[in-house]
Design a protein around this motif. Structure first.
Motif, PDB file in Angstrom:
ATOM      1  N   PHE A   1      98.901  51.806  68.521  1.00 47.71           N
ATOM      2  CA  PHE A   1      98.304  50.879  67.441  1.00 47.71           C
ATOM      3  C   PHE A   1      97.396  51.665  66.461  1.00 47.71           C
TER       4      PHE A   1
ATOM      5  N   PRO B   1     104.717  50.357  67.841  1.00 43.46           N
ATOM      6  CA  PRO B   1     104.389  49.973  69.076  1.00 43.46           C
ATOM      7  C   PRO B   1     105.415  49.059  69.586  1.00 43.46           C
ATOM      8  N   GLN B   2     105.992  48.159  68.774  1.00 44.43           N
ATOM      9  CA  GLN B   2     107.070  47.060  69.298  1.00 44.43           C
ATOM     10  C   GLN B   2     108.283  48.062  69.710  1.00 44.43           C
ATOM     11  N   ARG B   3     108.361  49.206  69.567  1.00 43.53           N
ATOM     12  CA  ARG B   3     109.726  49.819  70.194  1.00 43.53           C
ATOM     13  C   ARG B   3     109.076  50.779  71.421  1.00 43.53           C
ATOM     14  N   ARG B   4     108.075  50.905  71.886  1.00 49.15           N
ATOM     15  CA  ARG B   4     107.640  51.887  72.533  1.00 49.15           C
ATOM     16  C   ARG B   4     108.056  51.320  74.086  1.00 49.15           C
ATOM     17  N   ARG B   5     108.035  49.871  74.482  1.00 52.98           N
ATOM     18  CA  ARG B   5     108.067  49.495  75.584  1.00 52.98           C
ATOM     19  C   ARG B   5     106.926  49.785  76.576  1.00 52.98           C
TER      20      ARG B   5
ATOM     21  N   PHE C   1     106.805  35.720  76.321  1.00 50.92           N
ATOM     22  CA  PHE C   1     106.505  36.057  74.997  1.00 50.92           C
ATOM     23  C   PHE C   1     107.466  37.405  74.671  1.00 50.92           C
ATOM     24  N   GLY C   2     107.530  38.252  75.533  1.00 49.88           N
ATOM     25  CA  GLY C   2     108.231  39.555  75.287  1.00 49.88           C
ATOM     26  C   GLY C   2     109.545  39.483  75.685  1.00 49.88           C
TER      27      GLY C   2
ATOM     28  N   SER D   1     102.754  42.973  69.451  1.00 48.98           N
ATOM     29  CA  SER D   1     103.540  44.134  69.238  1.00 48.98           C
ATOM     30  C   SER D   1     103.978  45.093  70.328  1.00 48.98           C
TER      31      SER D   1
ATOM     32  N   GLY E   1     107.133  43.993  71.992  1.00 52.65           N
ATOM     33  CA  GLY E   1     108.141  44.205  71.185  1.00 52.65           C
ATOM     34  C   GLY E   1     108.428  43.175  69.912  1.00 52.65           C
ATOM     35  N   ALA E   2     107.344  42.428  69.360  1.00 51.96           N
ATOM     36  CA  ALA E   2     107.484  41.725  68.132  1.00 51.96           C
ATOM     37  C   ALA E   2     107.312  42.678  67.015  1.00 51.96           C
ATOM     38  N   GLY E   3     108.059  42.552  66.200  1.00 55.84           N
ATOM     39  CA  GLY E   3     107.964  43.059  64.901  1.00 55.84           C
ATOM     40  C   GLY E   3     107.010  42.103  63.735  1.00 55.84           C
ATOM     41  N   VAL E   4     106.796  42.662  62.807  1.00 51.32           N
ATOM     42  CA  VAL E   4     105.915  42.185  61.660  1.00 51.32           C
ATOM     43  C   VAL E   4     106.190  40.700  61.686  1.00 51.32           C
TER      44      VAL E   4
ATOM     45  N   ARG F   1     105.522  38.594  64.623  1.00 51.12           N
ATOM     46  CA  ARG F   1     104.103  38.338  65.106  1.00 51.12           C
ATOM     47  C   ARG F   1     103.762  37.277  64.121  1.00 51.12           C
TER      48      ARG F   1
END
Lengths: 348, 502
Positions: free
Chosen positions: A52, A76-80, A102-103, B407, B410-413, B416
């Motif tokens: 973040f 962040p969304q690629r870090r798992r 959600f994920g 995020s 795993g959600a991108g801009v 989101r």
């Protein structure tokens, strides 16, 4: 194999340094607690790991992959990395099951993949799956937040003071549920907290953080029994500071002699002893007596902490006694020391 | 982030276009020419007219608004909920419809007195609403303390309540003043010339010439003066309490021997501001339907109005979104400047905005002159705060942690926005869009200047008929405007909603 490796991470906000060269590793399948007072930078550290925010210096690696440092920044969304924030932060427009999935990829979302399994993992009844977040208690919300974070099978789970908003009874119960869920999922986790009891009871390892640095990272028993310095000793429990004269490896205090954990040369020194090392014994007149007056008794049920004043020197000490018997206020008692004292080069 | 800032900057530039244009024009024309056009006997007369009506209307609205708010909110009046709705209801009747109703009943209603009566009846709710919201939120303990110190109900009101009402009174008065400077239809119908009506006349006779533009400069200065005065008088008190709808129990006075006069006062305000216009509308609707109702024209006009309102509402909300997001999530001097600029522009009278857009399109974008997109841009400029307020409130209620959690999952801009932000801000955005939609339906001045040839809205058709004294033919259009305005007005009567009106 390590789940997380942090090397030399620095971060400043304006000209105010928050993190000042943090080094930390989390082993696979291990729960590490970062313990520190509010404002010590522990939440900032968590946010850097999650992605973040970006550190000014240093590298962070998840497993073998560097996610920050050496010119790389993985979003962040690629870090798992799973993230459980303070208040849970469940999506208010989605029900429990929708929050949990959600994920996951779209197809698995539709099928409510793993929802029942995850609910069971965090100790929730299947019937809550279609409740809205506002219909859940605080503890239930935290468990759903944990299930949501675990659903995509993250390499590392980050918990940001997840129990601080819960009341005492609920906190213990939710902690236990979280620990067993993490064990069952064999997930590596980093917990950030200011509650020493929480850190000691939950974590495999505790990292003490102060002024933007990790001052000690060790097993809970080691941090408690062999703290790196006096401040660390205090941050994981009560500690009495006693004036002492060191002779031949023994510290002679107003309460009597006590062996030192680390040898030091003879002369005056200040030493630390835990309240449970101060024993209240009946005055039998045979041994050398250290008379002290009972000033206050803090009764906690399972044990009591007694505040005493040593009559000869006016030194104030705390003693922990177990069970229901507590001394009478104002009474004069005899004290003895047990175990080994902690001592440091720079005191205290 | 940079994209967000860039888009927000473009939006802010778009909405400040009229203001920049007026400033640019004045600088460009030079002091000599502007002063020659401004310092004339005619302009002096307009200034006198405008200033005295503005001041008198502010005073009257403050008096009527505060008195009725206190009577409804603080005394044991019978049927308070009904009276509350009736005190807000005039907002559903556009001022030019109100003046039409009165003029058609009392043809001799002209000049200062008539204008003051109509604008007071139309605009006092702008004071009533914030004052009654404020009265509901005051700490009753303060009044109890005052009573225990020996002050009666009047003394307590003057020494304790009134000072606390100051921000609400000032805010309401500012709105009255801005509305009045922008008012065209009602004053034109009452034959009371002010800057706005004079600019319109100049525009009709000599198009967007120097004379019209110079008058616009003076009008803009007057608006900015009002804004600054209010800011100055309000000081820092504003931050204390406004906008928090805390539900604290307030005490009600037993009115005693004043019960009947109080009831009579509130009732007569309701009759004059709501009852009479509605009765006249009903009468003319009856007369008109028996003679000249053309259902085809009515349907076509209604469709065009609805379409324009819908497009303008969507455009305004979409353009306000990046600025609102920036101002809430990335607060700072830059974001505040952009956000504030959207408010300042919308404080400009519709006639100024329209005049600027006419001149700009003719000079730089000839093919766009009098086209629907430019008209929609005018609506966007005029009504952006209505969308902004709702959006900001909605975004504020979405914790940033939700974005972060999404995020980390795993959600991108884009994901989101679609899966988290949009569903959560939809209600707030919808309410804002509805307010814009309703403002467009009753907008008259800009529409008269900018509407493409052949495009008639409810407001312009009504204006056409009523100007040619075809009262019966005008009535259905007025009724439709009032009916369409009712839902938004009802929204305003709910206690927690403190709408930013224009």
């Amino acid at each position: 194999m390590t789940a997380l490796t942090i090397k030399g991470v620095c971060k400043s906000f304006g000209d105010h340094p928050v993190l000042d060269g943090v080094d930390l590793t989390v082993a696979d399948g291990e729960l590490t607690a970062v313990l520190g007072a509010s404002g010590c930078g522990k939440t900032t550290l968590l946010r850097l790991i999650a992605g973040f925010a970006a550190p000014d210096e240093g590298t962070i690696a998840l497993g073998d992959d560097v996610v920050v440092g050496d010119g790389t920044f993985v979003s962040p969304q690629r870090r798992r990395v799973g993230y459980v924030p303070q208040e849970g932060a469940l999506f208010p427009h989605l029900d429990v099951a929708e929050n949990i999935v959600f994920g996951l990829p779209r197809s698995e979302r539709k099928a409510h993949h793993r929802v029942d399994e995850l609910l069971e993992l965090v100790g929730l009844d299947r019937r809550v799956r279609h409740r809205a977040p506002h219909q859940l208690s605080g503890g239930q919300q935290q468990r759903v937040a944990l299930a949501r974070a675990l659903a995509p099978r993250p390499t590392l789970l980050l918990l940001d003071e997840p129990f601080s908003s819960l009341d005492a009874a609920l906190r213990t119960e939710t902690r236990e549920a979280v620990v067993s869920a993490l064990r069952a999922a064999s997930a590596s986790a980093l917990l950030v907290t200011h509650d020493q009891g929480e850190a000691m009871s939950m974590a495999d390892r505790i990292a003490i953080m102060r002024d933007g640095r990790i001052v000690q990272a060790d097993a809970p028993a080691a941090v408690y029994g062999q703290p790196a310095d006096a401040a660390t000793a205090r941050s994981v429990g009560h500690a009495n500071v006693l004036e002492a004269q060191v002779r031949d490896g023994l510290a002679h205090t107003s309460i009597g002699p006590i062996p030192l954990r680390r040898l030091r040369r003879d002369g005056p020194a200040q030493i630390l002893v835990r309240p449970e090392q101060v024993l209240i014994v009946p005055a039998d007149g045979t041994s050398i007596q250290t008379l002290a007056r009972v000033d206050r008794v803090h009764f906690y049920g399972h044990d009591s902490v007694v505040a005493l004043t040593v009559l000869a020197t006016d030194e104030r000490v705390l003693a922990r006694i177990s069970g229901g018997t507590s001394p009478v206020l104002g009474a004069t008692v005899d004290l003895e020391l047990a175990g080994e004292a902690m001592n440091y080069a720079t005191e205290p | 982030m940079w994209l967000l800032r860039g888009v927000s900057l473009l939006v802010a530039l778009l909405v400040t276009l009229p203001l920049l244009y007026v400033v640019g024009y004045t600088v460009d024309a030079g002091w000599a020419q502007v002063s020659r056009l401004v310092f004339r006997a005619r302009v002096l007369e307009l200034t006198w007219n405008t200033v005295r009506l503005t001041l008198a209307a502010i005073a009257m609205c403050a008096l009527v608004g505060t008195t009725t708010a206190w009577l409804v909110g603080r005394t044991a009046l019978r049927g308070r909920r009904l009276w509350h709705v009736l005190m807000v209801a005039p907002l559903a009747i556009p001022a030019f419809v109100n003046s039409y109703a009165w003029v058609s009943l009392v043809p001799g209603l002209h000049g200062f007195g008539g204008a003051l009566l109509i604008v007071t009846l139309s605009y006092f709710p702008l004071v009533y609403l914030p004052v009654s919201a404020m009265l509901g939120g005051l700490d009753p303990a303060l009044e109890e303390v005052s009573r225990s110190l020996g002050f009666g109900s009047w003394g307590t009101f003057r020494r304790v309540v009134l000072p606390q009402l100051r921000p609400a009174l000032l805010g309401g008065s500012l709105l009255v003043g801005l509305h009045l400077l922008a008012e065209f239809g009602a004053l034109r119908m009452l034959q009371y010339p002010t800057f706005t009506t004079a600019i319109y006349d100049q525009y009709r006779s000599s198009f967007a010439g120097p004379a019209a533009n110079s008058l616009a400069t003076v009008l803009v200065i007057a608006c900015l003066f009002l804004l600054l005065t209010e800011l100055r008088l309000r000081g820092h008190r504003h931050l204390a309490r406004v906008g928090h709808g805390t539900a604290r129990a307030t005490t009600r006075l037993r009115a005693g021997r004043w019960a009947t006069p109080g009831l009579v006062l509130v009732a007569s305000v309701a009759v004059l501001a709501v009852g009479l216009p509605m009765a006249m509308l009903a009468r003319w609707l009856w007369v008109g339907s028996s003679t000249t109702l053309e259902l085809g024209t009515l349907t076509a006009t209604l469709t065009q109005s609805l379409l324009l309102g819908l497009v303008a509402a969507l455009a305004t909300t979409a353009l306000a979104l990046p600025v609102a997001w920036l101002s809430v999530r990335h607060a700072g001097p830059f974001a505040t400047l952009l956000e504030r600029s959207t408010y300042v522009s919308s404080a400009l009278p519709g006639i100024v905005v329209a005049l600027a857009l006419v001149t700009l399109t003719i000079s730089f974008a000839q093919p766009w002159y009098q086209t629907a997109p430019v008209l929609v841009i005018a609506y966007v400029i005029l009504f952006m705060p209505r969308a902004m307020v709702g959006l900001q409130a909605a975004i504020r209620q979405v914790p940033p942690a939700l974005d972060e959690v999404a995020s980390s999952l795993g959600a991108g801009v884009v994901a989101r926005f679609a899966r988290v932000t949009l569903p959560l801000i939809a209600p707030g955005a919808g309410a804002g869009a509805a307010l814009v939609f309703l403002a467009v339906i009753t907008e008259l001045t800009s529409t008269l200047l900018l509407a493409p040839i052949g495009t008639e809205t409810l407001a312009t058709t009504f204006w056409g008929y009523s100007s040619s004294l075809a009262y019966g033919a005008a009535a259905p259009y007025a009724v439709l405007m009032v009916v369409l305005s009712l839902p938004a007005t009802y929204l305003l009567t709910r206690p927690t909603r403190k709408g930013h009106l224009r």
